[in-house]
Scaffold this active site. Structure first.
Site, PDB file in Angstrom:
ATOM      1  N   LYS A 225       0.829  -1.203   0.000  1.00  0.00           N
ATOM      2  CA  LYS A 225       0.000   0.000   0.000  1.00  0.00           C
ATOM      3  C   LYS A 225       0.866   1.257   0.000  1.00  0.00           C
ATOM      4  CE  LYS A 225      -2.954   3.103   0.313  1.00  0.00           C
ATOM      5  NZ  LYS A 225      -4.187   3.350   0.960  1.00  0.00           N
TER       6      LYS A 225
ATOM      7  N   CYS B 256      -3.137  10.745   2.183  1.00  0.00           N
ATOM      8  CA  CYS B 256      -2.493   9.493   1.758  1.00  0.00           C
ATOM      9  C   CYS B 256      -1.150   9.766   1.095  1.00  0.00           C
ATOM     10  CB  CYS B 256      -3.390   8.762   0.774  1.00  0.00           C
ATOM     11  SG  CYS B 256      -5.086   8.690   1.311  1.00  0.00           S
TER      12      CYS B 256
HETATM   13  N1  SAJ Z   1      -2.310  15.138  -8.202  1.00  0.00           N
HETATM   14  C1  SAJ Z   1      -1.577  15.937  -9.053  1.00  0.00           C
HETATM   15  N2  SAJ Z   1      -1.371  15.526 -10.333  1.00  0.00           N
HETATM   16  C2  SAJ Z   1      -1.889  14.352 -10.803  1.00  0.00           C
HETATM   17  C3  SAJ Z   1      -2.632  13.537  -9.934  1.00  0.00           C
HETATM   18  C4  SAJ Z   1      -2.826  13.965  -8.634  1.00  0.00           C
HETATM   19  O1  SAJ Z   1      -1.089  17.009  -8.672  1.00  0.00           O
HETATM   20  O2  SAJ Z   1      -1.675  14.062 -11.986  1.00  0.00           O
HETATM   21  C5  SAJ Z   1      -2.522  15.562  -6.803  1.00  0.00           C
HETATM   22  C6  SAJ Z   1      -3.988  15.801  -6.455  1.00  0.00           C
HETATM   23  O3  SAJ Z   1      -4.391  17.072  -6.835  1.00  0.00           O
HETATM   24  C7  SAJ Z   1      -3.956  15.603  -4.958  1.00  0.00           C
HETATM   25  C8  SAJ Z   1      -2.904  14.527  -4.765  1.00  0.00           C
HETATM   26  O4  SAJ Z   1      -2.131  14.511  -5.947  1.00  0.00           O
HETATM   27  O5  SAJ Z   1      -3.536  16.776  -4.289  1.00  0.00           O
HETATM   28  C9  SAJ Z   1      -3.446  13.136  -4.505  1.00  0.00           C
HETATM   29  O6  SAJ Z   1      -4.565  12.882  -5.330  1.00  0.00           O
HETATM   30  P1  SAJ Z   1      -4.800  11.478  -6.059  1.00  0.00           P
HETATM   31  O7  SAJ Z   1      -6.044  11.593  -6.842  1.00  0.00           O
HETATM   32  O8  SAJ Z   1      -3.579  11.085  -6.802  1.00  0.00           O
HETATM   33  O9  SAJ Z   1      -4.908  10.426  -4.893  1.00  0.00           O
HETATM   34  P2  SAJ Z   1      -5.751  10.361  -3.520  1.00  0.00           P
HETATM   35  O10 SAJ Z   1      -4.884  10.850  -2.410  1.00  0.00           O
HETATM   36  O11 SAJ Z   1      -7.080  10.930  -3.652  1.00  0.00           O
HETATM   37  O12 SAJ Z   1      -5.907   8.759  -3.405  1.00  0.00           O
HETATM   38  C10 SAJ Z   1      -4.736   7.944  -3.386  1.00  0.00           C
HETATM   39  C11 SAJ Z   1      -4.967   6.773  -4.377  1.00  0.00           C
HETATM   40  N3  SAJ Z   1      -3.696   6.085  -4.579  1.00  0.00           N
HETATM   41  C12 SAJ Z   1      -3.194   5.842  -5.802  1.00  0.00           C
HETATM   42  O13 SAJ Z   1      -3.750   6.227  -6.810  1.00  0.00           O
HETATM   43  C13 SAJ Z   1      -1.923   5.058  -5.888  1.00  0.00           C
HETATM   44  C14 SAJ Z   1      -6.038   5.834  -3.842  1.00  0.00           C
HETATM   45  O14 SAJ Z   1      -6.160   4.693  -4.660  1.00  0.00           O
HETATM   46  C15 SAJ Z   1      -5.710   5.412  -2.405  1.00  0.00           C
HETATM   47  O15 SAJ Z   1      -6.707   4.555  -1.877  1.00  0.00           O
HETATM   48  C16 SAJ Z   1      -5.643   6.655  -1.559  1.00  0.00           C
HETATM   49  O16 SAJ Z   1      -4.562   7.465  -2.054  1.00  0.00           O
HETATM   50  C17 SAJ Z   1      -5.395   6.273  -0.112  1.00  0.00           C
HETATM   51  O17 SAJ Z   1      -6.353   6.355   0.684  1.00  0.00           O
HETATM   52  O18 SAJ Z   1      -4.283   5.847   0.210  1.00  0.00           O
END
Ligand code: SAJ
Length: 405
Positions: free
Chosen positions: A203, A257
């Site tokens: 994870k 996360c």
């Molecule tokens: N972000 C960017 N650029 C991107 C993608 C995301 O700047 O191209 C930023 C988002 O704006 C945000 C952060 O990253 O601030 C995280 O967003 P996210 O959509 O990537 O992820 P989370 O935190 O909402 O959810 C993640 C997920 N993990 C992965 O995709 C590997 C989810 O599957 C997990 O269950 C979750 O963390 C968790 O609870 O751990």
């Protein structure tokens, strides 16, 4: 395995409890906040998540989901509490420890205890030790402990909860097997068996992988600024290569996360985690970089009005945890001689940590755009994406998400 007690009714615990209740389990949800318990018992929700409201209402109406402040006896216990970090980026296991100690008096031999919270390596073992310490009357070998990390994406939780493949790692084979049998009842995805420590690191690895990839995009955005190249166009072009898939830059990485979990790996193996810790620092640096960009714009006016669009950590949710937008707004409010107008369509008013600043007002989108000299787009919420770009004429626009041309 009919009775399930879920400890922690947040973004993971509440959807999981409701899913189980809707699959005909008798579910008892536990939370330490009275308001949360009361809201759920009324069939309502205290968080914003697509589809969750109907899901919870159905679960409560069926009589299968009830919430309370104290655990009850059950066949299966699921721990879904926060695992933040404390000073020095060290994992804070106090919520998990409290949850384990809280359920200990209600545990019986034959029970399964599942940790869903994202946790540092060794946490599942520690839960078994905490329970053993509290319950010397029980044969701990007859209680089954496993880690089944939650993997759902905020904004798509209901869909992903049953569709995603799940990793299940027990502290021994029997624990893994029994936990797999339980998840089979409500998960459509594959159930992948391993041991507890590998499940814990899997994870953390998934989130660290995403963090490193976002850091690459964020670093590119700063390089492009220096070279006066449009980073969004650059990424679009590079991604046309069949083996390149660069993510999107933003104002930094937020959420409970991805902005937190990689530090658990660094904490376990500091000497070996150079890339992972550098990526974390690059993503944090991007937030400071945006603050510097806004300050530079502010200097062009005598007493400017700055509109900050969005506070949540990503689009179309209400979650402010570790949000880079929050950090940027707070920093600007503390240090700038300017008026700040904040728009966040997913919450009702300013959060307490921002309400203390006199130069900061919570306004609607039209007011913010009309009055602002500088517009800072921090979150690409649906509502903002629909804005007509002509509205920004004669204003400085700092678009951290590449929403506009
Ligand atoms: N972000 C960017 N650029 C991107 C993608 C995301 O700047 O191209 C930023 C988002 O704006 C945000 C952060 O990253 O601030 C995280 O967003 P996210 O959509 O990537 O992820 P989370 O935190 O909402 O959810 C993640 C997920 N993990 C992965 O995709 C590997 C989810 O599957 C997990 O269950 C979750 O963390 C968790 O609870 O751990």
């Amino acid at each position: 395995m009919k009775k399930v007690c879920v400890v922690g009714l947040g973004y993971i615990g509440l959807p999981t409890a409701s899913l189980l209740a809707n699959k005909d389990f008798q579910v008892y949800g536990v939370d330490c906040v009275e308001y949360v318990v009361d809201t759920i018992n009324e069939g309502k929700i205290h968080i914003v998540e697509k589809g969750l409201s109907d899901f919870v209402e159905q679960a409560v109406r069926s009589g299968n989901l009830k919430a309370g402040l104290e655990p009850v006896e059950a066949d299966v216990f699921i721990i879904a509490v926060p695992t933040p970090f404390k000073e020095g980026k060290k994992p804070d296991l106090s919520y998990v420890e409290n949850a384990a100690k809280e359920i200990a008096p209600y545990v019986n031999e034959g029970n399964i205890i599942i940790l869903e919270s994202t946790s540092p390596i060794g946490t599942t073992e520690r839960i078994s030790q905490w329970i053993a310490q509290e319950r010397k009357d029980l044969n701990i070998n007859n209680i089954f402990f496993a880690h089944c990390p939650e993997r759902v994406l905020p904004g798509k939780i209901i869909e992903e909860l049953s569709k995603n493949d799940r990793i299940i790692g027990g502290v021994n084979k029997e624990s893994t097997e029994r936990t797999v049998e339980f998840y089979k009842c409500f998960v459509e995805g594959d159930l992948l068996k391993t041991d507890a420590r590998t499940a814990e690191l899997s994870k953390l690895t998934e989130n660290a992988f995403r963090d490193v990839n976002i850091a690459f995009a964020n670093e590119l955005s700063m390089i492009c600024d220096k070279l006066d190249i449009n980073v969004w166009e650059l990424i679009k072009l590079a991604n046309r290569h069949p083996r390149v898939n660069i993510l999107q830059p933003g104002p930094g990485v937020g959420g409970h996360c991805i902005a937190v979990d990689p530090w658990f790996i660094v904490d376990s193996a500091p000497e070996e985690s150079n890339l992972i810790s550098t990526a974390r620092n690059v993503n944090d640096k991007k937030t400071s970089y945006v603050i510097a960009q806004v300050r530079k714009a502010i200097k062009k006016y005598k007493k400017p009005v700055v509109a900050c669009l969005g506070l949540a950590f990503k689009p179309d949710i209400d979650d402010l945890r570790e949000s880079p937008a929050m950090k940027i707004v707070k920093e600007l409010a503390q240090s700038e001689n300017s008026e700040l107008l904040v728009v966040e369509p997913n919450i009702i008013g300013l959060p307490d940590s921002l309400a203390i600043y006199e130069n900061l007002k919570f306004v609607d989108l039209d007011t913010a755009i009309q009055r602002a000299n500088i517009v800072v787009l921090l979150v690409d919420h649906k509502t903002f994406k629909g804005l007509d770009e002509k509205m920004f004429l004669n204003k400085i626009l700092i678009d951290t998400r590449g929403t506009f041309k």
